[in-house]
Design an enzyme around this catalytic site. Sequence first.
Site, PDB file in Angstrom:
ATOM      1  N   HIS A  15      49.241 -31.550  -4.295  1.00 40.46           N
ATOM      2  CA  HIS A  15      49.135 -32.743  -5.136  1.00 40.46           C
ATOM      3  C   HIS A  15      50.502 -33.405  -5.290  1.00 40.46           C
ATOM      4  O   HIS A  15      51.536 -32.833  -4.946  1.00 40.46           O
ATOM      5  CB  HIS A  15      48.516 -32.433  -6.506  1.00 40.46           C
ATOM      6  CG  HIS A  15      49.355 -31.589  -7.419  1.00 40.46           C
ATOM      7  ND1 HIS A  15      49.002 -31.334  -8.729  1.00 40.46           N
ATOM      8  CD2 HIS A  15      50.520 -30.932  -7.232  1.00 40.46           C
ATOM      9  CE1 HIS A  15      49.911 -30.574  -9.294  1.00 40.46           C
ATOM     10  NE2 HIS A  15      50.838 -30.316  -8.416  1.00 40.46           N
ATOM     11  N   CYS A  34      57.864 -32.988  -9.179  1.00 35.87           N
ATOM     12  CA  CYS A  34      56.426 -33.078  -8.884  1.00 35.87           C
ATOM     13  C   CYS A  34      56.044 -34.465  -8.381  1.00 35.87           C
ATOM     14  O   CYS A  34      54.913 -34.692  -7.951  1.00 35.87           O
ATOM     15  CB  CYS A  34      55.604 -32.727 -10.117  1.00 35.87           C
ATOM     16  SG  CYS A  34      55.882 -31.047 -10.655  1.00 35.87           S
ATOM     17  N   HIS A  40      53.357 -31.484  -2.849  1.00 27.71           N
ATOM     18  CA  HIS A  40      53.715 -30.061  -2.765  1.00 27.71           C
ATOM     19  C   HIS A  40      52.457 -29.252  -3.023  1.00 27.71           C
ATOM     20  O   HIS A  40      51.481 -29.756  -3.565  1.00 27.71           O
ATOM     21  CB  HIS A  40      54.817 -29.711  -3.767  1.00 27.71           C
ATOM     22  CG  HIS A  40      54.411 -29.959  -5.185  1.00 27.71           C
ATOM     23  ND1 HIS A  40      54.508 -31.194  -5.789  1.00 27.71           N
ATOM     24  CD2 HIS A  40      53.849 -29.144  -6.104  1.00 27.71           C
ATOM     25  CE1 HIS A  40      54.049 -31.127  -7.024  1.00 27.71           C
ATOM     26  NE2 HIS A  40      53.626 -29.897  -7.238  1.00 27.71           N
ATOM     27  N   HIS A  42      50.199 -25.633  -4.184  1.00 30.23           N
ATOM     28  CA  HIS A  42      50.089 -24.493  -5.099  1.00 30.23           C
ATOM     29  C   HIS A  42      48.987 -23.578  -4.595  1.00 30.23           C
ATOM     30  O   HIS A  42      48.007 -24.044  -4.004  1.00 30.23           O
ATOM     31  CB  HIS A  42      49.691 -24.944  -6.506  1.00 30.23           C
ATOM     32  CG  HIS A  42      50.731 -25.752  -7.202  1.00 30.23           C
ATOM     33  ND1 HIS A  42      51.908 -25.221  -7.680  1.00 30.23           N
ATOM     34  CD2 HIS A  42      50.779 -27.075  -7.511  1.00 30.23           C
ATOM     35  CE1 HIS A  42      52.624 -26.177  -8.243  1.00 30.23           C
ATOM     36  NE2 HIS A  42      51.968 -27.326  -8.155  1.00 30.23           N
ATOM     37  N   ASP A  80      39.499 -26.635  -2.021  1.00 30.02           N
ATOM     38  CA  ASP A  80      40.199 -25.705  -1.138  1.00 30.02           C
ATOM     39  C   ASP A  80      40.907 -26.444   0.005  1.00 30.02           C
ATOM     40  O   ASP A  80      40.280 -27.222   0.727  1.00 30.02           O
ATOM     41  CB  ASP A  80      39.184 -24.714  -0.565  1.00 30.02           C
ATOM     42  CG  ASP A  80      39.832 -23.626   0.255  1.00 30.02           C
ATOM     43  OD1 ASP A  80      40.959 -23.205  -0.085  1.00 30.02           O
ATOM     44  OD2 ASP A  80      39.206 -23.192   1.240  1.00 30.02           O
ATOM     45  N   HIS A  81      42.209 -26.232   0.146  1.00 30.25           N
ATOM     46  CA  HIS A  81      43.030 -26.871   1.183  1.00 30.25           C
ATOM     47  C   HIS A  81      42.970 -28.405   1.125  1.00 30.25           C
ATOM     48  O   HIS A  81      43.152 -29.064   2.143  1.00 30.25           O
ATOM     49  CB  HIS A  81      42.629 -26.393   2.590  1.00 30.25           C
ATOM     50  CG  HIS A  81      43.053 -24.981   2.880  1.00 30.25           C
ATOM     51  ND1 HIS A  81      42.379 -23.893   2.384  1.00 30.25           N
ATOM     52  CD2 HIS A  81      44.081 -24.490   3.602  1.00 30.25           C
ATOM     53  CE1 HIS A  81      42.982 -22.786   2.797  1.00 30.25           C
ATOM     54  NE2 HIS A  81      44.019 -23.118   3.528  1.00 30.25           N
ATOM     55  N   GLU A 124      48.785 -22.214 -12.114  1.00 26.08           N
ATOM     56  CA  GLU A 124      49.362 -23.069 -11.075  1.00 26.08           C
ATOM     57  C   GLU A 124      50.522 -22.346 -10.401  1.00 26.08           C
ATOM     58  O   GLU A 124      50.682 -22.410  -9.179  1.00 26.08           O
ATOM     59  CB  GLU A 124      49.840 -24.361 -11.745  1.00 26.08           C
ATOM     60  CG  GLU A 124      50.467 -25.370 -10.849  1.00 26.08           C
ATOM     61  CD  GLU A 124      51.020 -26.519 -11.669  1.00 26.08           C
ATOM     62  OE1 GLU A 124      50.515 -27.643 -11.529  1.00 26.08           O
ATOM     63  OE2 GLU A 124      51.954 -26.292 -12.464  1.00 26.08           O
TER      64      GLU A 124
HETATM   65 NI    NI Z   1      52.533 -29.157  -8.813  1.00 23.62          NI
END
Ligand code: NI
Length: 134
Positions: A15, A34, A40, A42, A80-81, A124
């Site tokens: 995200h 962020c 990036h 998680h 997912d992904h 996260e």
């Molecule tokens: Ni983040």
Amino acid sequence: MKAHLTRRYYFPASHRLHRDELSEAENREVYGKCNNPHGHGHNYALEVTVSGPVDGSTGMVCNLAELDAFAHNKVISTFDHANLNCLPAFRDKVPSTENLCVEIFDRFQKGFTSAKVEKIRIEETSKNSFEYAG
Ligand code: NI
């Protein structure tokens, strides 16, 4: 006799925290790293807590296979992904993990009827976790 059941799932996603209506400088001010333009990732750990009476014959709050099937088909498969910014749920909403909790809670609450959906918790990172209970 009521009990709670918490089940844990994992999915990676990316995200970028960003709002179009803010300037570049304001976005950096609010979101810091962020707001990195390339996003990036998680490895999210999702916990869903459900509750209900313990069934007299099965001894369970709900069938885990049913919970798993719902989680995988209606929730994990979407995220997912994924690049969360590209999903319809986050077209007009920042894909923060707070908002992800709300989105996932709503999906469970609307669609999973075998037990009461009490809470969504998402880790996260090892330092950050978020909870939403409606
Ligand atoms: Ni983040």
